[in-house]
Design a protein around this motif. Structure first.
Motif, PDB file in Angstrom:
ATOM      1  N   ARG A  44       0.850  -1.192   0.000  1.00  0.00           N
ATOM      2  CA  ARG A  44       0.000   0.000   0.000  1.00  0.00           C
ATOM      3  C   ARG A  44       0.891   1.250   0.000  1.00  0.00           C
ATOM      4  O   ARG A  44       1.805   1.366   0.832  1.00  0.00           O
ATOM      5  CB  ARG A  44      -0.893   0.016   1.248  1.00  0.00           C
ATOM      6  N   VAL A  46       1.073   3.991   1.219  1.00  0.00           N
ATOM      7  CA  VAL A  46       0.844   4.930   2.318  1.00  0.00           C
ATOM      8  C   VAL A  46       1.771   4.506   3.445  1.00  0.00           C
ATOM      9  O   VAL A  46       1.669   3.392   3.954  1.00  0.00           O
ATOM     10  CB  VAL A  46      -0.625   4.879   2.802  1.00  0.00           C
ATOM     11  N   CYS A  47       2.681   5.376   3.803  1.00  0.00           N
ATOM     12  CA  CYS A  47       3.628   5.005   4.854  1.00  0.00           C
ATOM     13  C   CYS A  47       2.896   4.878   6.186  1.00  0.00           C
ATOM     14  O   CYS A  47       2.099   5.744   6.554  1.00  0.00           O
ATOM     15  CB  CYS A  47       4.729   6.052   4.971  1.00  0.00           C
ATOM     16  N   PRO A  48       3.140   3.798   6.926  1.00  0.00           N
ATOM     17  CA  PRO A  48       2.460   3.628   8.213  1.00  0.00           C
ATOM     18  C   PRO A  48       2.894   4.664   9.252  1.00  0.00           C
ATOM     19  O   PRO A  48       2.240   4.808  10.271  1.00  0.00           O
ATOM     20  CB  PRO A  48       2.856   2.220   8.647  1.00  0.00           C
ATOM     21  N   HIS A  49       3.958   5.393   8.970  1.00  0.00           N
ATOM     22  CA  HIS A  49       4.372   6.428   9.917  1.00  0.00           C
ATOM     23  C   HIS A  49       3.457   7.637   9.798  1.00  0.00           C
ATOM     24  O   HIS A  49       2.631   7.885  10.663  1.00  0.00           O
ATOM     25  CB  HIS A  49       5.840   6.807   9.712  1.00  0.00           C
ATOM     26  N   LYS A  50       3.564   8.374   8.708  1.00  0.00           N
ATOM     27  CA  LYS A  50       2.733   9.575   8.580  1.00  0.00           C
ATOM     28  C   LYS A  50       2.150   9.745   7.189  1.00  0.00           C
ATOM     29  O   LYS A  50       1.912  10.872   6.734  1.00  0.00           O
ATOM     30  CB  LYS A  50       3.538  10.822   8.948  1.00  0.00           C
ATOM     31  N   GLY A  51       1.952   8.642   6.508  1.00  0.00           N
ATOM     32  CA  GLY A  51       1.143   8.710   5.293  1.00  0.00           C
ATOM     33  C   GLY A  51       1.856   9.095   4.009  1.00  0.00           C
ATOM     34  O   GLY A  51       1.202   9.343   2.994  1.00  0.00           O
ATOM     35  N   PRO A  53       3.776   8.812   0.401  1.00  0.00           N
ATOM     36  CA  PRO A  53       3.720   7.795  -0.666  1.00  0.00           C
ATOM     37  C   PRO A  53       4.985   6.942  -0.613  1.00  0.00           C
ATOM     38  O   PRO A  53       5.943   7.168  -1.336  1.00  0.00           O
ATOM     39  CB  PRO A  53       3.638   8.641  -1.945  1.00  0.00           C
ATOM     40  N   PRO A  83      10.411   8.196   1.456  1.00  0.00           N
ATOM     41  CA  PRO A  83      10.973   9.455   0.934  1.00  0.00           C
ATOM     42  C   PRO A  83      10.794  10.640   1.880  1.00  0.00           C
ATOM     43  O   PRO A  83      11.379  11.690   1.654  1.00  0.00           O
ATOM     44  CB  PRO A  83      10.190   9.677  -0.359  1.00  0.00           C
ATOM     45  N   TRP A  84       9.990  10.489   2.917  1.00  0.00           N
ATOM     46  CA  TRP A  84       9.851  11.592   3.865  1.00  0.00           C
ATOM     47  C   TRP A  84      10.845  11.420   5.010  1.00  0.00           C
ATOM     48  O   TRP A  84      11.972  11.839   4.909  1.00  0.00           O
ATOM     49  CB  TRP A  84       8.414  11.699   4.392  1.00  0.00           C
ATOM     50  N   HIS A  85      10.410  10.808   6.087  1.00  0.00           N
ATOM     51  CA  HIS A  85      11.256  10.781   7.285  1.00  0.00           C
ATOM     52  C   HIS A  85      12.281   9.654   7.282  1.00  0.00           C
ATOM     53  O   HIS A  85      12.990   9.456   8.256  1.00  0.00           O
ATOM     54  CB  HIS A  85      10.387  10.711   8.539  1.00  0.00           C
ATOM     55  N   GLY A  86      12.296   8.880   6.208  1.00  0.00           N
ATOM     56  CA  GLY A  86      13.387   7.932   6.034  1.00  0.00           C
ATOM     57  C   GLY A  86      13.263   6.616   6.786  1.00  0.00           C
ATOM     58  O   GLY A  86      14.228   5.858   6.841  1.00  0.00           O
ATOM     59  N   LYS A 102       7.481   1.236  19.444  1.00  0.00           N
ATOM     60  CA  LYS A 102       6.295   0.699  18.760  1.00  0.00           C
ATOM     61  C   LYS A 102       6.549   0.726  17.265  1.00  0.00           C
ATOM     62  O   LYS A 102       6.196   1.690  16.586  1.00  0.00           O
ATOM     63  CB  LYS A 102       5.077   1.569  19.067  1.00  0.00           C
TER      64      LYS A 102
ATOM     65  N   MET B   1       1.052   3.474  15.184  1.00  0.00           N
ATOM     66  CA  MET B   1       0.035   4.307  14.535  1.00  0.00           C
ATOM     67  C   MET B   1      -0.133   3.812  13.117  1.00  0.00           C
ATOM     68  O   MET B   1       0.834   3.542  12.435  1.00  0.00           O
ATOM     69  CB  MET B   1       0.538   5.759  14.586  1.00  0.00           C
ATOM     70  N   ASP B   2      -1.368   3.672  12.682  1.00  0.00           N
ATOM     71  CA  ASP B   2      -1.558   3.281  11.286  1.00  0.00           C
ATOM     72  C   ASP B   2      -2.311   4.391  10.584  1.00  0.00           C
ATOM     73  O   ASP B   2      -3.204   5.019  11.143  1.00  0.00           O
ATOM     74  CB  ASP B   2      -2.320   1.949  11.200  1.00  0.00           C
ATOM     75  N   MET B   3      -1.918   4.609   9.362  1.00  0.00           N
ATOM     76  CA  MET B   3      -2.424   5.767   8.633  1.00  0.00           C
ATOM     77  C   MET B   3      -3.727   5.485   7.921  1.00  0.00           C
ATOM     78  O   MET B   3      -3.899   4.427   7.335  1.00  0.00           O
ATOM     79  CB  MET B   3      -1.394   6.168   7.578  1.00  0.00           C
ATOM     80  N   ASN B  66      20.405  10.610   3.238  1.00  0.00           N
ATOM     81  CA  ASN B  66      19.721  10.068   2.074  1.00  0.00           C
ATOM     82  C   ASN B  66      19.943  10.913   0.822  1.00  0.00           C
ATOM     83  O   ASN B  66      19.207  10.788  -0.151  1.00  0.00           O
ATOM     84  CB  ASN B  66      18.218   9.919   2.345  1.00  0.00           C
ATOM     85  N   ARG B  71      12.439  16.592  -0.464  1.00  0.00           N
ATOM     86  CA  ARG B  71      11.782  15.327  -0.789  1.00  0.00           C
ATOM     87  C   ARG B  71      11.913  14.994  -2.271  1.00  0.00           C
ATOM     88  O   ARG B  71      11.536  15.789  -3.126  1.00  0.00           O
ATOM     89  CB  ARG B  71      10.291  15.426  -0.452  1.00  0.00           C
ATOM     90  N   ASP B  73      10.104  12.825  -3.733  1.00  0.00           N
ATOM     91  CA  ASP B  73       8.777  12.582  -4.297  1.00  0.00           C
ATOM     92  C   ASP B  73       8.003  13.877  -4.518  1.00  0.00           C
ATOM     93  O   ASP B  73       6.858  13.835  -4.958  1.00  0.00           O
ATOM     94  CB  ASP B  73       7.980  11.630  -3.396  1.00  0.00           C
ATOM     95  N   GLU B 313       6.424   7.667  22.564  1.00  0.00           N
ATOM     96  CA  GLU B 313       5.865   6.355  22.230  1.00  0.00           C
ATOM     97  C   GLU B 313       4.338   6.364  22.345  1.00  0.00           C
ATOM     98  O   GLU B 313       3.647   5.820  21.503  1.00  0.00           O
ATOM     99  CB  GLU B 313       6.484   5.303  23.150  1.00  0.00           C
ATOM    100  N   TRP B 339      12.348  16.747   3.847  1.00  0.00           N
ATOM    101  CA  TRP B 339      12.181  15.329   4.174  1.00  0.00           C
ATOM    102  C   TRP B 339      11.435  15.103   5.480  1.00  0.00           C
ATOM    103  O   TRP B 339      10.768  14.103   5.658  1.00  0.00           O
ATOM    104  CB  TRP B 339      13.562  14.668   4.271  1.00  0.00           C
ATOM    105  N   ASN B 341       8.997  16.842   6.788  1.00  0.00           N
ATOM    106  CA  ASN B 341       7.741  17.622   6.862  1.00  0.00           C
ATOM    107  C   ASN B 341       6.620  16.866   7.597  1.00  0.00           C
ATOM    108  O   ASN B 341       6.624  15.641   7.713  1.00  0.00           O
ATOM    109  CB  ASN B 341       7.291  18.082   5.468  1.00  0.00           C
ATOM    110  N   GLN B 346      -2.095  14.383   9.465  1.00  0.00           N
ATOM    111  CA  GLN B 346      -1.481  13.430  10.396  1.00  0.00           C
ATOM    112  C   GLN B 346      -0.998  14.104  11.665  1.00  0.00           C
ATOM    113  O   GLN B 346      -0.350  13.465  12.483  1.00  0.00           O
ATOM    114  CB  GLN B 346      -0.276  12.758   9.737  1.00  0.00           C
TER     115      GLN B 346
END
Ligand code: FES
Lengths: 122, 371
Positions: A44, A46-51, A53, A83-86, A102, B1-3, B66, B71, B73, B313, B339, B341, B346
């Motif tokens: 999917r 959508v990154c599970p961290h903060k969404g 791509p 590509p965002w927070h790595g 977590k 956390m799930d988005m 990186n 970014r 993307d 956490e 990167w 942001n 969220q």
């Protein structure tokens, strides 16, 4: 919960090794990639961290935990870097590489090759 | 956390409004793009020097692990670095996230003014970059607002630049490239005077060369050894500056001045204020111009942007700390296209609705010169 369906998303040759191709399946963005070991992954986007791509990030290797001052490169072609927070994700399992606290996890869908066709189930 | 599958501000709440107080435009070809906005003699000088300014100003050890701070993307389809095409930025950031005002802050100008250019060069370049952005960016969309830069190596020239263009209706703040001189120092006062006169807040943000070169603020205790280490210490100049602004009496001297600290973090504020308040009670007579508790000055005059939001956490711990701080101090920011942001959908989702709206909207409206 809607019934799961099989979706033929292309030929194996449509998916070069080591790069995600993002396709729309029923309104959901899914990244499909072929790994170096020949396996396919459907993730999917959508990154599970903060969404972010997440599938737009590079598939890389990484530097493994090592002694102070030492670098050990490994997991080449098996790690997705957001590509965002790595955040780094293991493409074999979907797990975040860092497992403390977590940890998050990629949402991956079953993907199979049938007669050279790549088939995703979601 | 799930988005959630789609990231929109506060789920489907169409009444939810957003100001983004930290967006970075990049002038595509750097200095050569702004040649039309400077006298020919200066253009000839920069041409002869083959002067350039990239998207980042840092030495090898501080290159982003990186590869780049921007970014990948978010690159515009027509090419170029992320953040270099105003039309794409409007679509990719404002439309997608339903942002109604975005405050542009150009870090190329900031880095030139704080460090990379000589004093006279910085005065010319600052004006040229400001004029370029007014001309090529602000006209694109009225939602784009601008924190104009000032050539901080010469406070008189900086004040003149504020008076030259500060009345532009889309200019909402003054981006002040900090030097390694604390913000309460009288060096800065001509700039504060001009800012107060124009009713513009002072916005401070790291400019890139911080803790890398001599010129901008340097982290306490010594020079860090990696990008990670440096990044974690960037808040330190913010703490020192809040302290300095209050005890040097800046807000007594300039009672209408507002300052917003952008990207310095904010969770350190609470213990800092406790310490400032206690020390003031003990030794007030050393700084008798400080007539109120430091807490009062900070609440009245200083704001902080939210990004990069720290992530305990249990996210509820963050909500509790913000509740302790109060909801008047924070203004939402993305830091697009960097990167690290944070996007509105969220961010700070656990806060009560009205308070969250203040942070995403109301506080910015009373901080920036939005008419
Ligand atoms: S959104 Fe992917 S690491 Fe944060």
């Amino acid at each position: 919960m809607a019934e799961k369906k099989q979706h033929t998303v292309g030929k194996t040759t449509d998916f070069p090794v080591g790069k995600f191709k993002i396709i729309d399946i029923g309104g959901r963005e899914i990244g499909i990639a072929q790994l170096k070991n020949g396996e396919f992954r459907a993730v999917r986007n959508v990154c599970p961290h903060k969404g972010a791509p997440v599938c737009k990030g590079p598939i890389v290797g990484t530097h493994l935990p090592s002694a102070v001052g030492e670098l050990i490169y490994g997991r080449d072609g098996e790690v997705l870097a957001c590509p965002w927070h790595g955040f780094e994700f293991d493409l074999l399992t979907g797990d975040e590489l860092i497992q403390s606290g977590k940890p998050t996890k990629l949402l991956m869908f079953p993907v199979a090759v049938e007669n050279d066709n790549v088939v995703v189930t979601l | 956390m799930d988005m959630p599958e789609k990231s929109v501000p506060s789920s489907q709440d169409t009444a939810f409004k957003v100001v983004d107080c930290d967006v970075h435009p990049y002038v595509k070809d750097g200095i050569s793009s702004v040649f039309p906005y400077m006298p020919d003699a200066w253009k000839q000088r920069f041409l002869r020097k083959r002067a350039t300014v990239g998207a980042e100003a840092r030495s090898l050890k501080y290159l982003h692990p990186n590869g780049q701070v921007n970014r990948e993307d978010a690159r515009p389809p027509c090419g170029g670095v992320s953040g270099s095409d105003p039309h794409f930025l409007v679509q990719d950031l404002l439309v997608k996230n339903r942002i109604e005002h975005a405050v542009l802050n150009c870090l190329q100008t900031g880095a030139l003014c704080s460090t990379l250019a000589g004093t006279d060069e910085s005065i010319v370049l600052c004006a040229a970059f400001n004029d370029y952005l007014i001309d090529q960016w602000l006209k694109v969309d009225n939602r784009l607002k601008f924190a104009m830069s000032v050539p901080s190596q010469d406070p008189q020239a900086a004040a003149a630049e504020i008076r030259r263009i500060g009345k532009h209706p889309q200019i909402v703040a003054i981006s002040l490239p900090l030097l390694n001189i604390l913000m309460g120092n009288r060096y800065w006062w001509p700039i504060y005077e001009a800012a107060q006169e124009m009713q513009l807040p002072i916005l401070v943000h790291v400019t890139g060369p911080d803790s890398i070169f001599y010129g901008p603020p340097i982290a306490a205790g010594g020079i860090p050894d990696s990008y990670v280490e440096r990044y974690v210490t960037l808040n330190q100049a913010g703490e020192s500056s809040v302290n300095s602004l209050v005890f040097s009496g800046v807000f007594e001297k300039f009672p209408n001045l507002k300052v917003i600290f952008v990207e310095y973090g904010f969770l350190w504020l609470l213990p800092l204020l406790w310490r400032m308040d206690r020390t003031w009670r003990q030794l007030r007579h050393e700084v008798p111009w400080v007539k109120k508790s430091p807490v009062e000055y900070v609440h009245k005059h200083i704001r902080f942007s939210t990004q990069p939001i720290d992530e305990p956490e249990d996210p509820k711990d963050l909500d509790k700390l913000i509740d302790l701080m109060g909801y008047d101090q924070l203004c939402f920011s993305t830091d697009y296209p960097h990167w690290d942001n944070d996007m509105p959908g969220q961010s700070l989702r656990g806060l009560p609705k009205a308070e969250r709206q203040k942070i995403f909207w109301g506080n910015a409206l009373t901080t920036f010169r939005m008419r």
